[in-house]
Design an enzyme around this catalytic site. Structure first.
Site, short mmCIF file in Angstrom:
data_model
loop_
_atom_site.label_atom_id
_atom_site.label_comp_id
_atom_site.label_asym_id
_atom_site.label_seq_id
_atom_site.Cartn_x
_atom_site.Cartn_y
_atom_site.Cartn_z
CG MET A 10 -5.70 16.24 4.43
SD MET A 10 -4.07 16.36 5.23
CE MET A 10 -4.15 15.04 6.43
CB THR A 83 -3.18 11.99 3.07
OG1 THR A 83 -2.67 12.41 1.81
CG2 THR A 83 -2.44 12.73 4.16
CB CYS A 196 -3.19 8.90 -4.20
SG CYS A 196 -4.45 10.13 -3.82
CB THR A 197 -5.76 7.68 0.84
OG1 THR A 197 -5.91 9.11 0.80
CG2 THR A 197 -4.54 7.33 1.68
CD GLU A 198 -8.03 10.99 -1.79
OE1 GLU A 198 -8.33 11.37 -0.66
OE2 GLU A 198 -6.85 11.06 -2.24
#
Length: 230
Positions: A10, A83, A196-198
């Site tokens: 995710m 996430t 946000c992990t991205e």
């Protein structure tokens, strides 16, 4: 060493970072050929994102609860949800298992407190920036949270889902994020949560004049702390 149960996918782009950081940190601390004992259950993000967009949070709970239960049955000692956004339903997932879940916002708040900052800006999905489930965890630690304005939130969110989750890193989007960060600083932010992990794939410390709190890195390091805890 405890066995880590990772709920990933995710997106898988950031789950790769979790796996890399956790194993590199274990090797750094223990040396030799040491690596992390972990189970990774990677979900289909297309399904999860649809639940988010349609507000079907109960369906998301059922899916991730089943995943967490499977990891517990597989031998995991604790769970890490890779996430930020899906921590919205963490209490419901906790109710389906008998092992703890390491909360990403609590780990982040602890790092902010160590840096002795009082006010931070928050970047993330629109759910994370606009809803209370994440901000309240930070604010309960005596830290004020600022978010971008409505237009900025929409574009920050769009970049996450339409670019970063697909592994598409655009310099124009980095420039936009840098502008949003600058606006948060002008409004009083002493640090910025990459919630946000991205986002850490796009924005680095050199892109900000104040300290960045990369939640992927923070969460992964805290995962190792817990796994190696006596």
């Amino acid at each position: 060493m405890k066995t880590i149960g990772l709920i990933g996918g995710m997106s898988w782009e950031s789950s790769v970072e979790y796996y890399r950081i956790i194993n590199e940190e274990v090797k750094k601390r223990l040396g030799g050929l040491h690596s992390a004992k972990c189970l990774l259950y990677s979900v289909n993000f297309e399904e999860v994102e649809r639940f988010q967009a349609e507000g079907k949070w109960e369906e998301a709970v059922n899916l991730l609860g089943d995943v967490a239960h499977a990891l517990e049955k597989g031998g995991a000692d604790f769970i890490v949800i890779c996430t930020n956004t899906m921590h919205k339903v963490i209490e419901y997932i906790e109710g389906k298992i008998n092992i703890p879940i390491l909360h990403i916002a609590e780990a982040t708040a602890n790092q902010i407190k160590k840096s002795k900052l009082n006010t931070v800006g928050l970047l993330g999905t629109k759910y994370t920036m606009e809803q209370d489930f994440y901000k309240s965890r930070i604010e309960s630690n005596g830290i004020k949270v600022l978010v971008p304005n409505n237009t900025e939130r929409e574009i920050v969110n769009k970049v996450i889902y339409e670019e970063l989750c697909l592994g598409n890193i655009q310099s124009s989007s980095r420039d936009y994020y840098k502008m949003v960060i600058k606006n948060l600083i002008n409004n009083g932010a002493e640090g910025i949560i990459l919630g946000c992990t991205e986002i850490g794939l796009l924005v680095k410390q050199e892109d900000s004049e104040v300290l960045l709190f990369d939640t992927t890195l923070i969460h992964a390091i805290e995962t190792v702390n817990l796994a190696l805890e006596n």
